[in-house]
Scaffold this active site. Structure first.
Site, PDB file in Angstrom:
ATOM      1  N   GLU A   1     -41.024 -58.245 -28.257  1.00  0.00           N
ATOM      2  CA  GLU A   1     -42.372 -58.771 -28.006  1.00  0.00           C
ATOM      3  C   GLU A   1     -43.339 -58.050 -28.941  1.00  0.00           C
ATOM      4  O   GLU A   1     -43.459 -56.821 -28.900  1.00  0.00           O
ATOM      5  CB  GLU A   1     -42.773 -58.537 -26.546  1.00  0.00           C
TER       6      GLU A   1
ATOM      7  N   LYS B   1     -56.723 -51.667 -10.211  1.00  0.00           N
ATOM      8  CA  LYS B   1     -56.888 -50.718 -11.315  1.00  0.00           C
ATOM      9  C   LYS B   1     -56.847 -51.536 -12.602  1.00  0.00           C
ATOM     10  O   LYS B   1     -55.790 -51.925 -13.089  1.00  0.00           O
ATOM     11  CB  LYS B   1     -55.738 -49.706 -11.293  1.00  0.00           C
TER      12      LYS B   1
ATOM     13  N   GLU C   1     -44.687 -58.590 -13.956  1.00  0.00           N
ATOM     14  CA  GLU C   1     -44.812 -59.638 -14.975  1.00  0.00           C
ATOM     15  C   GLU C   1     -44.929 -58.915 -16.306  1.00  0.00           C
ATOM     16  O   GLU C   1     -45.953 -58.315 -16.612  1.00  0.00           O
ATOM     17  CB  GLU C   1     -46.048 -60.490 -14.645  1.00  0.00           C
TER      18      GLU C   1
ATOM     19  N   CYS D   1     -48.784 -62.845 -22.546  1.00  0.00           N
ATOM     20  CA  CYS D   1     -47.417 -62.581 -22.081  1.00  0.00           C
ATOM     21  C   CYS D   1     -46.548 -63.803 -22.288  1.00  0.00           C
ATOM     22  O   CYS D   1     -45.377 -63.694 -22.606  1.00  0.00           O
ATOM     23  CB  CYS D   1     -47.419 -62.135 -20.633  1.00  0.00           C
TER      24      CYS D   1
HETATM   25  P1  NAD Z   1     -49.386 -51.059 -20.404  1.00  0.00           P
HETATM   26  O1  NAD Z   1     -48.211 -51.576 -19.693  1.00  0.00           O
HETATM   27  O2  NAD Z   1     -49.361 -49.646 -20.874  1.00  0.00           O
HETATM   28  O3  NAD Z   1     -50.715 -51.203 -19.504  1.00  0.00           O
HETATM   29  C1  NAD Z   1     -50.920 -52.197 -18.521  1.00  0.00           C
HETATM   30  C2  NAD Z   1     -51.607 -51.586 -17.311  1.00  0.00           C
HETATM   31  O4  NAD Z   1     -50.786 -50.551 -16.765  1.00  0.00           O
HETATM   32  C3  NAD Z   1     -52.953 -50.919 -17.627  1.00  0.00           C
HETATM   33  O5  NAD Z   1     -53.847 -51.106 -16.538  1.00  0.00           O
HETATM   34  C4  NAD Z   1     -52.583 -49.451 -17.720  1.00  0.00           C
HETATM   35  O6  NAD Z   1     -53.665 -48.591 -17.448  1.00  0.00           O
HETATM   36  C5  NAD Z   1     -51.522 -49.344 -16.643  1.00  0.00           C
HETATM   37  N1  NAD Z   1     -50.609 -48.212 -16.806  1.00  0.00           N
HETATM   38  C6  NAD Z   1     -50.220 -47.615 -17.951  1.00  0.00           C
HETATM   39  N2  NAD Z   1     -49.392 -46.582 -17.693  1.00  0.00           N
HETATM   40  C7  NAD Z   1     -49.250 -46.528 -16.338  1.00  0.00           C
HETATM   41  C8  NAD Z   1     -48.513 -45.694 -15.460  1.00  0.00           C
HETATM   42  N3  NAD Z   1     -47.768 -44.690 -15.901  1.00  0.00           N
HETATM   43  N4  NAD Z   1     -48.591 -45.945 -14.134  1.00  0.00           N
HETATM   44  C9  NAD Z   1     -49.330 -46.964 -13.650  1.00  0.00           C
HETATM   45  N5  NAD Z   1     -50.056 -47.764 -14.444  1.00  0.00           N
HETATM   46  C10 NAD Z   1     -50.020 -47.573 -15.781  1.00  0.00           C
HETATM   47  O7  NAD Z   1     -49.657 -52.008 -21.602  1.00  0.00           O
HETATM   48  P2  NAD Z   1     -50.509 -51.652 -22.906  1.00  0.00           P
HETATM   49  O8  NAD Z   1     -50.314 -50.265 -23.389  1.00  0.00           O
HETATM   50  O9  NAD Z   1     -51.864 -52.000 -22.577  1.00  0.00           O
HETATM   51  O10 NAD Z   1     -49.806 -52.586 -23.971  1.00  0.00           O
HETATM   52  C11 NAD Z   1     -48.560 -52.199 -24.567  1.00  0.00           C
HETATM   53  C12 NAD Z   1     -47.635 -53.369 -24.675  1.00  0.00           C
HETATM   54  O11 NAD Z   1     -47.416 -53.947 -23.379  1.00  0.00           O
HETATM   55  C13 NAD Z   1     -48.148 -54.523 -25.499  1.00  0.00           C
HETATM   56  O12 NAD Z   1     -47.898 -54.367 -26.852  1.00  0.00           O
HETATM   57  C14 NAD Z   1     -47.390 -55.677 -24.905  1.00  0.00           C
HETATM   58  O13 NAD Z   1     -46.123 -55.801 -25.488  1.00  0.00           O
HETATM   59  C15 NAD Z   1     -47.229 -55.324 -23.479  1.00  0.00           C
HETATM   60  N6  NAD Z   1     -48.218 -55.996 -22.621  1.00  0.00           N
HETATM   61  C16 NAD Z   1     -47.810 -57.066 -21.916  1.00  0.00           C
HETATM   62  C17 NAD Z   1     -48.722 -57.734 -21.125  1.00  0.00           C
HETATM   63  C18 NAD Z   1     -48.331 -58.922 -20.338  1.00  0.00           C
HETATM   64  O14 NAD Z   1     -49.172 -59.736 -20.006  1.00  0.00           O
HETATM   65  N7  NAD Z   1     -47.091 -59.062 -19.962  1.00  0.00           N
HETATM   66  C19 NAD Z   1     -50.044 -57.326 -21.055  1.00  0.00           C
HETATM   67  C20 NAD Z   1     -50.444 -56.201 -21.776  1.00  0.00           C
HETATM   68  C21 NAD Z   1     -49.501 -55.547 -22.549  1.00  0.00           C
END
Ligand code: NAD
Length: 484
Positions: free
Chosen positions: A386, A180, A255, A289
């Protein structure tokens, strides 16, 4: 690249080796963060699509894919790597538009994706069990077996690299994957699926369902037919995933990012450190990250390091991804709001330097000014949370003990680096730093397919990359045979 040149249909899901429209017939706009324009529509997959994908994966495990030898799986992965290399420029262009990363960085991501396939393709037949000396009359050995169906929920910041490390390792061990991708950036996930099909990956071994996190993502993480979940993203969603997985008692790899420090001591080679100090924080506009967002500098060289970093910041140009400047936009206007919110919280701090958004950058692009903060208290929000944008904080320290205390003083622990010529200090700190990876006189933001990677504390748990990931994507069976 015109959409006509794409070798896959961006509006569809990839399930059981074919391109199918989402069951509910709903779509989402995919936005180019460089100018806010719509690139295309993507499928808004829901529970029904996830169900079909998990079913296809289960069927694959019982069919040709499940019967393949490790050697054959490895050959397919290696072929995928070759096909990725053949399309590096096209993949870079797609990623550049979708994520907003400068072309050169997107190209590096495509090369890294190929490298993951090469590495895991070669590793497939090199994972062995053990024989264990036991009681008289017994032969005991272990088998490494796939978990079964693996769910992969990936973010938007490094789609190709994260797919490479997670899906690559899962397929190597014979799992069947349901991926996904993030709703903000999913084109290269779809491109990868078609490349894998062309390379001969059997139907159902890899399935891709784009959609919203709260819909397709939640459905995948809660699915009773999924046997392992790997997630990269925010801490908040990581907790939801782990909670959902607990209901089915399946393992998760999380992660979740970090607040990774670099420690610069008085005896460091400052010239060698400088590019790492700045790039590790600003690469991919800080949306990494393993970004190094905290720079801890010993008093004796503090002014020198600050001034040299400031000079690099002042030379930094931010603009449309396809112009391949130092930085592109952030992924979205929402992310821009998050980062500008953090910048506002730094109003009470001194700014050492900022970069510059080029004058012709489109007004609807998600651009923010890279900012280096000076002399930041270690407990300040900007030194603790972060940010996920091009923002770094400089923190002075006096002693090694104090540096360690500051470095370990956040909830995270993903990557750290130590810049010093003192060998004993290198060894002491490598042990004492609370971090999944420690670099000495270098820093690898996301780099190194061979290097096990993952966090401690709120940075998550489980390891990806290297051989370690192959252990994580398999389960161990012990066979104890009594023969007298
Ligand atoms: P997120 O955690 O919301 O999204 C990451 C993934 O999880 C996406 O594919 C999203 O569709 C999915 N997701 C979201 N809600 C979900 C749920 N309830 N159940 C299952 N899957 C779900 O991250 P974001 O909104 O894209 O970014 C927000 C913050 O997250 C950023 O500001 C950053 O701090 C952090 N982030 C970290 C990384 C990393 O590499 N560690 C990557 C992206 C974002």
């Amino acid at each position: 690249m015109s959409l006509d040149a794409l070798w896959f249909d961006p509006t569809k899901c990839f399930i059981n080796g074919t391109w199918v429209p989402p069951v509910d017939g709903q779509f989402l706009p995919l936005v180019d963060p460089s100018d806010g324009s719509e690139i295309c529509k993507i499928a808004r997959g829901t529970t029904a699509d996830i169900d079909a994908a998990v079913q296809a994966a289960q069927t694959a495990l019982g069919g040709e894919w499940g019967r393949m030898t490790a050697l054959e799986r490895g050959r397919i992965l290696t072929r995928i790597g070759q096909l990725v290399l053949d399309r590096v420029d096209a993949l870079a262009e797609i990623e550049s538009r979708d994520v907003g990363k400068p072309l050169t960085q997107a190209r590096n991501d495509a090369i890294a994706l190929a490298r993951y396939m090469e590495f895991y393709g070669g590793a497939a037949d090199k994972i062995h069990g053990e024989t264990i000396p036991y009681m008289e009359g017994y032969t005991v050995y272990t088998l490494r077996e796939p978990h079964g169906v693996t769910g992969h929920i990936v973010p938007w910041n490094y789609p190709m690299q994260i797919i490479g490390r997670s899906v690559g390792a899962a397929l190597t061990m014979g799992n069947a994957a349901v991926l996904k991708p993030a709703e903000e950036a999913c084109l290269t996930a779809l491109a990868f699926a078609e490349i894998a099909r062309e390379a001969g990956l059997p139907d159902g071994a890899l399935n891709v369902v784009p959609g919203l996190g709260g819909e397709a993502g939640a459905a995948l993480s809660a699915h009773a037919g999924v046997h392992h979940i790997s997630f990269t993203g925010s801490v908040g969603v990581g907790k939801l995933i782990q909670t959902a997985a607990a209901q089915n008692v399946v393992p998760v790899t999380l992660e979740l990012g970090g607040k990774s420090p670099q420690l610069v001591f008085d005896d460091a080679d400052i010239d060698a450190a400088l590019p790492f100090l700045v790039n590790a924080g600003c690469q991919n506009a800080g949306q990494t990250c393993s970004a190094s967002s905290r720079i801890l500098v010993q008093r004796g060289v503090y002014d020198q390091v600050r001034d040299a970093m400031a000079e690099r910041y002042r030379a930094m140009k931010v603009g449309p991804a396809m112009e391949d400047l130092n930085l592109g936009p952030l992924i979205s206007m929402r992310q821009k709001e998050i980062v500008t919110g953090f910048l506002a919280k730094g109003r009470d701090l001194k700014v050492a330097a900022t970069g510059e958004i080029v004058a012709h950058a489109p007004a609807n692009g998600a651009y923010v000014v890279p900012t280096l903060f000076d002399d930041v208290p270690p407990d300040h929000t900007l030194a603790q949370d972060e940010i996920f944008g091009p923002v770094q904080v400089l923190i002075p320290f006096e002693t090694e003990e104090q540096a360690l205390q500051i470095a370990n003083g956040t909830e995270f622990g993903l990557v750290a680096s130590v810049w010093t010529q003192n060998g004993a200090r290198q060894m002491r700190l490598a042990k004492a730093l609370k971090s999944g990876q420690v670099f000495i006189n270098n820093y690898g933001a996301g780099g190194g397919v061979e290097l096990p990677f993952g966090g401690t504390g709120k940075s998550g748990h489980g390891r990806e990359k290297g051989f370690e990931a192959l252990y994580g994507f398999s389960s161990l069976k012990t066979v104890a045979a009594f023969h007298g």
